[in-house]
Design a protein around this motif. Structure first.
Motif, PDB file in Angstrom:
ATOM      1  N   LEU A   1      59.473   9.834  36.377  1.00  0.00           N
ATOM      2  CA  LEU A   1      59.833  10.743  37.469  1.00  0.00           C
ATOM      3  C   LEU A   1      59.067  12.068  37.397  1.00  0.00           C
ATOM      4  O   LEU A   1      58.886  12.757  38.397  1.00  0.00           O
ATOM      5  CB  LEU A   1      61.337  11.012  37.373  1.00  0.00           C
TER       6      LEU A   1
ATOM      7  N   GLN B   1      58.902   9.319  43.104  1.00  0.00           N
ATOM      8  CA  GLN B   1      59.696   8.177  43.548  1.00  0.00           C
ATOM      9  C   GLN B   1      59.211   6.914  42.846  1.00  0.00           C
ATOM     10  O   GLN B   1      58.090   6.851  42.355  1.00  0.00           O
ATOM     11  CB  GLN B   1      59.662   8.021  45.075  1.00  0.00           C
TER      12      GLN B   1
ATOM     13  N   TYR C   1      69.910   8.709  38.753  1.00  0.00           N
ATOM     14  CA  TYR C   1      68.713   9.083  39.505  1.00  0.00           C
ATOM     15  C   TYR C   1      69.024   9.426  40.963  1.00  0.00           C
ATOM     16  O   TYR C   1      69.825   8.745  41.605  1.00  0.00           O
ATOM     17  CB  TYR C   1      67.700   7.931  39.430  1.00  0.00           C
TER      18      TYR C   1
ATOM     19  N   SER D   1      64.428   9.540  44.648  1.00  0.00           N
ATOM     20  CA  SER D   1      63.525   8.841  43.729  1.00  0.00           C
ATOM     21  C   SER D   1      63.560   7.331  43.916  1.00  0.00           C
ATOM     22  O   SER D   1      62.803   6.613  43.279  1.00  0.00           O
ATOM     23  CB  SER D   1      63.918   9.167  42.279  1.00  0.00           C
TER      24      SER D   1
ATOM     25  N   ALA E   1      61.029  16.178  38.477  1.00  0.00           N
ATOM     26  CA  ALA E   1      59.976  15.802  39.420  1.00  0.00           C
ATOM     27  C   ALA E   1      59.152  17.058  39.704  1.00  0.00           C
ATOM     28  O   ALA E   1      59.655  18.176  39.606  1.00  0.00           O
ATOM     29  CB  ALA E   1      60.597  15.273  40.703  1.00  0.00           C
TER      30      ALA E   1
END
Ligand code: DGJ
Length: 747
Positions: free
Chosen positions: A539, A544, A567, A571, A321
Motif C-alpha cells: 500500500l 490500490q 484496509y 485500496s 499510501a
C-alpha cells in the motif's frame, strides 16, 4: 503531550487519543511492559503495574534477588537465554557460537516526527507535530552493539508504530536468526484471536479462535505475505463484536514471509509478536552495519472491531499510501483480462475501449499477453517489449489511440517473473531463483527472478521505464503470480543464502520506489494472482490493489468484508464481471454485481462489446450513479453492519465525514421465503439530523421516507417487502443473490 517520561524511574508513558502504552526499564536494563490498553491518566509512578510472580524454582538473573526472574516479568522486547523460557523477540548468533546477549539500557531520546525506515515501507508524518517518537537505546558491551527500539505515537490517528534496529559496532560478525518487529506481553490470556486467512480466490476470510496454552501462530514462508495469511492479527475479549468490547490490532508493514505469534504461558499471560519469519532466515551483520525490522502498527479500540478498522482505514489511507493518487478519486476502469484472456488484437481492444468510453468508463487497462510472444502463460515473462502480432502499432500506438478516444490507458506487468521460454531466460538462466544442480520447480509455468540482484532490478527498471516513458500510460498493474521455492541465489555468499527472501522483498520495494518516483503521475495497482500480496507494505507504493481473482459478487462479500477489517475501501480493487462467473459459474444480476463492486475502486472486467443495449444502458446509469457517490465511498467512514461469516445477509455502509450523506449496501445470499420481520440499524449517523432515505431501484433513486438519525440508529429501518425479496410471486428470475442500495441525505 503524547509521551511522558519519568527519568528517575525510567518509565515511559505513550498516549494516543484513546490508548496508553507504558514501558519501564527493568532492573537488568531490559524493557518491561507495564500496560497497553484504554487511555489512562498519567501519574509519576506506574511500577504497581509491573507483575512479578515470585516462584522459587525460576531462573534468576541476580543471585541476591530470587524474585527477579525474566520468566515471570512482562517484557517489551524479550531476549534469549537468561531464564525467560518463552520465545524471544530476537536471537543473535556470535562468532564464538554463543547466542546469549546482554543488551541493557543505555539512553533514550524523544522527539517530534518519525524517522524513515531505510529501504522499507512505513507510515510517515506530513508535519513533525503529527507524531512523537521514543527511541530506547540498549547496549551490549561485549558485542559492542546497539539495539534501538522505536515507538512512535500518532496521537490523533490513535496509532502506535514499532520497529527495531541493531547496529554492529564491534569487530566480529553477528548473525541475526530472529529479529521481530515488536513483542508485547499482555497480563492475561482471556482473549480470542482473529486472523484473515484463505487461499487463492478465497482471500482474507475471518477466523476467530480462543487463546490456549502454548503457541498459536500464523505465518507465510512463501516469500510473499500470501493469499493464505494476511500479516495481521487482532486479539479481543470474548464479548467483543463490531461495536462493543476491547480489541487490539497488530498489522505488519511487510510483504514477505512473516510470522505473527501468540504464546500463552503457564501463568496465562500472553506474548504477542510479529515480524520477519525466522524460519530459514539468518542475516549476517558485519561490523559497522545496521539492520532494521519492518514496522508494525498497533491499534487499540474499546468499541469493537469497527472502530479498530476505521482507525486503520484512515491511517493507511492518509499516512501509509503516498503520492498523487493518495487523496485523488481513482478512475473507473475496464480491464480486458476476463473479457479476452490472452486472445486479443489491437482491433478488439479498441472496440472495447470505444464502448467503454460511451458508457462513461475512464481508464482502459490492457492485462497480460501484450509482450514477447505471449499467447498463453507458458512464455515470455521478462521480455518486456510488444508482441507485434497482436499489437502492430506497439503499446505506444495503442495507447495514443486510446487516449484519443478520451480514455486513460493502463498496462499490466509481472516484473518479478521469468518464463523458461523467454529471451531473458535464454540469456540469463542464472537470474532465476534456484539452487545449483537442483531441479527448478515451476509455478504457473514460470520462475521467480532473483530480485536481490542489482543487475536484475536494473534490467527491469530500464525495460519497464522505457515503455512507460514512450507511451501514454497513466496506470500500471503490477502482478506476481507465484510463490518462491528452490530458494537459492547465484549471487549471495553461502553464509548469506538465508537472507534471500528478505533481500528479495527489499529488491521489490527498491524497484517500486524507483518506478513510482520516476513516474509520479502513474497510478500503480498491486496484484499477486489476486490478493496474494495484499498488505500494508504494498500500500505504501501502490495505493490500490487487486484483492482477489474471484470476481463473483457473492464470494466477494466475504472477501471484501474480511479485507475491510484492516484496509480502506480506497485500496480495494473491485470489478463487475460477466455471468456465469468465471471462477464459480454463479449467475447473479448486474444489480448485485454492481452493488458489491462499487464498495471499492470500482471497475469492469467483461466484454462490453458483447452486451446488449439494455445491459449497456444499465452500466451507463450505474457509472453515473457511482460518479455521484465515489467521493463518499472513497473518503467516508466505513461500517460493517451484518457479517457474511455469520448469516445469510451482509450489510455495510459508508457515512460522509460530516454525517450528512450515507450509502448502505444490503445483500441477501439465499432467498428466504416468508422470513418475518427484518430491519437494519444504521451506524455513524448524526442522532440530531433528519434524513431522507432513498432506495435504488431500476437504476433510479426512489424516496422511501424521512427519518430521524436517532431512530435509524436505535431502531433502524424496517425492510419492507418492497425492498427485499420475501414473496415468491414477485420474482421472475432466480430469487437468490438479491441486493439493494440505500442512500441517506440529511435534510
Ligand atoms: C492474475 C491477476 O490477478 C489477474 O487479474 C490477471 O492479471 C492475471 N494474473 C494475468 O495473468
Amino acid at each position: 503531550m503524547s509521551i511522558y517520561v519519568n527519568e528517575e524511574l525510567k518509565e515511559f508513558h505513550l498516549q494516543t487519543k484513546n490508548s496508553s502504552y507504558i514501558v519501564k526499564i527493568l532492573k537488568n536494563g531490559e524493557v518491561g511492559q507495564l500496560y497497553y490498553g484504554k487511555k489512562i491518566k498519567h501519574k509519576q509512578d506506574f511500577s504497581n503495574l509491573l507483575k512479578i510472580v515470585p516462584t522459587p524454582a525460576s531462573v534468576c538473573e541476580f543471585e541476591e534477588d530470587p524474585i527477579f526472574s525474566l520468566e515471570n516479568i512482562k517484557q517489551d522486547y524479550p531476549s534469549y537465554g537468561k531464564g525467560d523460557f518463552r520465545q524471544p523477540a530476537y536471537h543473535i548468533e556470535q562468532e564464538n557460537g554463543s547466542r546469549i546477549t546482554e543488551f541493557s539500557f543505555h539512553s533514550f531520546k524523544i522527539y517530534s516526527g518519525k524517522p524513515k525506515l531505510l529501504g522499507l515501507p512505513a507510515t510517515y508524518v506530513e508535519n513533525e507535530d503529527e507524531a512523537k517518537t521514543l527511541e530506547i537505546k540498549l547496549f551490549d558491551k561485549l558485542l559492542n552493539a546497539e539495539l534501538i527500539l522505536y515507538y512512535s505515537t500518532f496521537y490523533d490517528y490513535d496509532t502506535i508504530t514499532r520497529s527495531v534496529k541493531i547496529i554492529n559496532k564491534g569487530i566480529e560478525n553477528l548473525y541475526l536468526d530472529r529479529f521481530m518487529s515488536f513483542s508485547i506481553d499482555m497480563f492475561d490470556s482471556d482473549y480470542e484471536m482473529v486472523q484473515l486467512s484463505g487461499t487463492w480466490a478465497r482471500e482474507r476470510h475471518m477466523y476467530r479462535t480462543s487463546f490456549r496454552p502454548g503457541i498459536q501462530s500464523i505465518e507465510s514462508t512463501r516469500g510473499a505475505s500470501s493469499h493464505h495469511q494476511n500479516p495481521f492479527l487482532a486479539i479481543c475479549r470474548k464479548n467483543t463484536d463490531e461495536f462493543n468490547g476491547e480489541v487490539y490490532g497488530f498489522s505488519l508493514v511487510y510483504s514477505g514471509s512473516f510470522l505473527a505469534q501468540i504464546e500463552v504461558d503457564h501463568y496465562k499471560t500472553s506474548r504477542i509478536m510479529m515480524g520477519i519469519n525466522p524460519f530459514d532466515f539468518k542475516w549476517k551483520l558485519e561490523k559497522n552495519k545496521e539492520f532494521q525490522s519492518p514496522e508494525a502498527v498497533l491499534v487499540y479500540s474499546d468499541s469493537g472491531f469497527n472502530k479498530m478498522s476505521q482507525i486503520y482505514h484512515k491511517f493507511y489511507r492518509e499516512r501509509l499510501a503516498r503520492g498523487k493518487y493518495r487523496d485523488k478519486i481513482r478512475p473507473i476502469l475496464i480491464n480486458n483480462w476476463e473479457a479476452t484472456y490472452f486472445n486479443f488484437t489491437e482491433e478488439k481492444i479498441l472496440d472495447m475501449a470505444k464502448e467503454a468510453k460511451k458508457l462513461g468508463i475512464e481508464l482502459f487497462v490492457l492485462d497480460d499477453g501484450w509482450f514477447g510472444k505471449r499467447d498463453n502463460d507458458r512464455s515470455s515473462l521478462g521480455d518486456w517489449f510488444e508482441y507485434e502480432k497482436k499489437l502492430p502499432n506497439g503499446i505506444k500506438g495503442l495507447s495514443e489511440k486510446i487516449v484519443e478516444l478520451g480514455l486513460q490507458f493502463g498496462l499490466w506487468f509481472e516484473p518479478e517473473m521469468i518464463s523458461r521460454d523467454s529471451e531473458l531466460f535464454r540469456k540469463h538462466p542464472d537470474w532465476a531463483i534456484q539452487v545449483e544442480n537442483r531441479k527448478l520447480a515451476t509455478g504457473r509455468n514460470q520462475f521467480v527472478l532473483d530480485m536481490s540482484r542489482k543487475e536484475v532490478r536494473d534490467y527491469l527498471y530500464e525495460t519497464i521505464s522505457e515503455i512507460l516513458k514512450n507511451s501514454k500510460i497513466s496506470y500500471v498493474k503490477w502482478d506476481m503470480n507465484r510463490n518462491i521455492s528452490n530458494i537459492g541465489s547465484y549471487k549471495l555468499d553461502k553464509d548469506r543464502q538465508q537472507e534471500l527472501l528478505h533481500r528479495y522483498i527489499l529488491g521489490v520495494y527498491e524497484l517500486y520506489d524507483r518506478l513510482t518516483t520516476e513516474f509520479p503521475d502513474i497510478l500503480f495497482e498491486s496484484c499477486a494472482g489476486g490478493g496474494g500480496r495484499f498488505d500494508p507494505g504494498m500500500l505504501y507504493y501502490a495505493p490500490q490493489g487487486w484483492i482477489s481473482d474471484d470476481t463473483d459478487a457473492i464470494e466477494r462479500l466475504k472477501i471484501q468484508y474480511g479485507t475491510s477489517i484492516v484496509y480502506p475501501l480506497s485500496s480495494m480493487g473491485s470489478h463487475v464481471s460477466a455471468v456465469p462467473n468465471h471462477q464459480v459459474r454463479r449467475v447473479t444480476s448486474i444489480e448485485t454485481r454492481t452493488n458489491v463492486a462499487l464498495f471499492g475502486t470500482f471497475g469492469y472486467e467483461l466484454d462490453i462489446t458483447k452486451m446488449n443495449e439494455q445491459e449497456k444502458d444499465i452500466i451507463k446509469k450505474d457509472i453515473e450513479f457511482f460518479k455521484n457517490y465515489r467521493e463518499l465511498i472513497f473518503k467516508g467512514d466505513f461500517y460493517r453492519l451484518l457479517s457474511p461469516f455469520e448469516s445469510n445477509e451482509t450489510s455495510w455502509m459508508v457515512v460522509s465525514n460530516d454525517k450528512k450523506e450515507a450509502i448502505l449496501g444490503y445483500y441477501q445470499v439465499l432467498f428466504e421465503p416468508n422470513p418475518g420481520f427484518k430491519k437494519i440499524r444504521f451506524c455513524g449517523l448524526d442522532e440530531n439530523l433528519e434524513y431522507e432515505i432513498y432506495i435504488r431501484k431500476n437504476q433510479e433513486l426512489e424516496k422511501i421516507g424521512e427519518y430521524n438519525g436517532d431512530e435509524l440508529i436505535n431502531f433502524g429501518l424496517i425492510l419492507e417487502q418492497d425492498y427485499i425479496r420475501v414473496f415468491l410471486e414477485e420474482i421472475t428470475e432466480n430469487g437468490d443473490y438479491n441486493s439493494k442500495l440505500f442512500i441517506l441525505k440529511a435534510k
